[in-house]
Scaffold this active site. Sequence first.
Site, mmCIF file in Angstrom:
data_model
loop_
_atom_site.group_PDB
_atom_site.id
_atom_site.type_symbol
_atom_site.label_atom_id
_atom_site.label_comp_id
_atom_site.label_asym_id
_atom_site.label_seq_id
_atom_site.Cartn_x
_atom_site.Cartn_y
_atom_site.Cartn_z
ATOM 1 N N ALA A 65 -4.326 -10.107 7.831
ATOM 2 C CA ALA A 65 -3.198 -9.318 6.667
ATOM 3 C C ALA A 65 -1.660 -9.510 6.421
ATOM 4 O O ALA A 65 -1.158 -9.633 7.671
ATOM 5 C CB ALA A 65 -3.612 -8.415 6.287
ATOM 6 N N THR A 75 0.322 -7.065 6.352
ATOM 7 C CA THR A 75 0.292 -5.465 7.245
ATOM 8 C C THR A 75 1.446 -4.909 6.847
ATOM 9 O O THR A 75 1.327 -3.727 7.586
ATOM 10 C CB THR A 75 -0.616 -5.705 8.640
ATOM 11 O OG1 THR A 75 0.641 -6.001 9.610
ATOM 12 C CG2 THR A 75 -2.017 -5.923 8.112
ATOM 13 N N THR A 94 -7.633 -1.408 2.927
ATOM 14 C CA THR A 94 -7.051 -0.154 3.389
ATOM 15 C C THR A 94 -6.957 0.786 2.558
ATOM 16 O O THR A 94 -7.526 0.993 1.970
ATOM 17 C CB THR A 94 -5.973 -0.601 3.305
ATOM 18 O OG1 THR A 94 -4.714 0.221 3.635
ATOM 19 C CG2 THR A 94 -5.122 -1.281 1.836
ATOM 20 N N TYR A 127 1.417 -3.485 -1.291
ATOM 21 C CA TYR A 127 0.494 -3.960 -0.304
ATOM 22 C C TYR A 127 -0.846 -3.784 -0.461
ATOM 23 O O TYR A 127 -1.779 -4.046 -0.028
ATOM 24 C CB TYR A 127 1.501 -3.575 1.768
ATOM 25 C CG TYR A 127 -0.040 -3.225 2.246
ATOM 26 C CD1 TYR A 127 -0.692 -4.329 3.275
ATOM 27 C CD2 TYR A 127 -1.376 -2.177 2.741
ATOM 28 C CE1 TYR A 127 -1.580 -3.854 4.115
ATOM 29 C CE2 TYR A 127 -1.595 -1.817 3.709
ATOM 30 C CZ TYR A 127 -2.381 -3.068 4.084
ATOM 31 O OH TYR A 127 -3.336 -3.036 5.941
#
Length: 298
Positions: A59, A61, A100, A124
């Site tokens: 990902a 991140t 997340t 994000y």
Amino acid sequence: MKLVVTGVSGQVAQSLADRAPPGVTVIALGRPAIDLADPAGIAPALARLDADVVVNAAAYTAVDKAESDRDAAFAVNATGAGAVAGAAQALGLPLIHLSTDYVFDGAKAGAYVETDQPCPTGVYGASKLAGEAAVLAAHPGAVIARTAWVYSAFGANFVKTMLRLAASRDELGVVADQIGNPTSAGDIADGLLQIAANLLARRGDRALAGVFHMTGHGEATWADLAEAVFAASAARGGPAALVRRITTAEYPTPARRPANSRLDCAHLAAVHGVRLPDWRGSVETVVGRLLAPEETKA
Ligand SMILES: NC(=O)c1ccc[n+]([C@@H]2O[C@H](COP(=O)([O-])OP(=O)(O)OC[C@H]3O[C@@H](n4cnc5c(N)ncnc54)[C@H](OP(=O)(O)O)[C@@H]3O)[C@@H](O)[C@H]2O)c1
């Protein structure tokens, strides 16, 4: 079981390789073999590997950098994740995708459950939320495991940063008004291995699919976590600093983080039988490993 995981240098991918028991082969795929920003190459890369299960742990991140790099974050976390899911679906492979706690805005008083409405506060989180939708659209049998505040002996993370800073500073200001669930990547790996086994044992069972919360047991602020790191470190003769508890306003960052991102993991326990251990014991384990003499590190 042969498990293919994306994100070869990432915390979760390295922890999967580290925790795989005998009989489980972990093949970690990174760039250039697989680039989530280049969807066309994903299906051919997966097809070559004869996998039993795919874990998408790669990902974008960098939470703060994403604020000024929106297209790249969405390319990897949304379009790329969807492409991994599409490739796994076409090959008939079970898929576990990592997401997340930052899909939530933090306004809830208690811990978030899977049916709570996501509302990310930054790029994000928005890109990861778009990734969840893309994954489930391409692969309706996929498991999406939302985790949080990940630390490990591998890669870059808060625990390693605290130990590095404490080597040269007596006191550190650490945010004490954000609360969440610190989670060891090793514990995540154990959970993913159990979920993968369930998906293979009950192939096609849609009761196993969908969004799940998967974090360490117990809650903490970043300041609590830093104090636990320094207590574990001091007990082993390692670096430790005094934690000055500060507010989010005193530590401005490009991305706004949720004040409360605690996740309720009861659904994962009920469906997959997975319960991650308390974060405090896992912090002790990780700090112990980081401070162990080089020759004794596994
Ligand atoms: N870290 C956290 O605190 C946290 C919290 C909640 C959820 N999560 C989620 O948990 C999962 C695993 O996180 P992690 O901590 O293991 O992440 P990490 O340590 O930051 O590793 C991310 C991995 O993704 C790879 N990657 C980035 N862009 C890529 C691309 N275009 N193509 C292929 N690989 C790419 C990176 O490769 P390079 O090293 O080459 O860049 C790296 O190996 C992610 O889905 C993340 O969103 C993490």
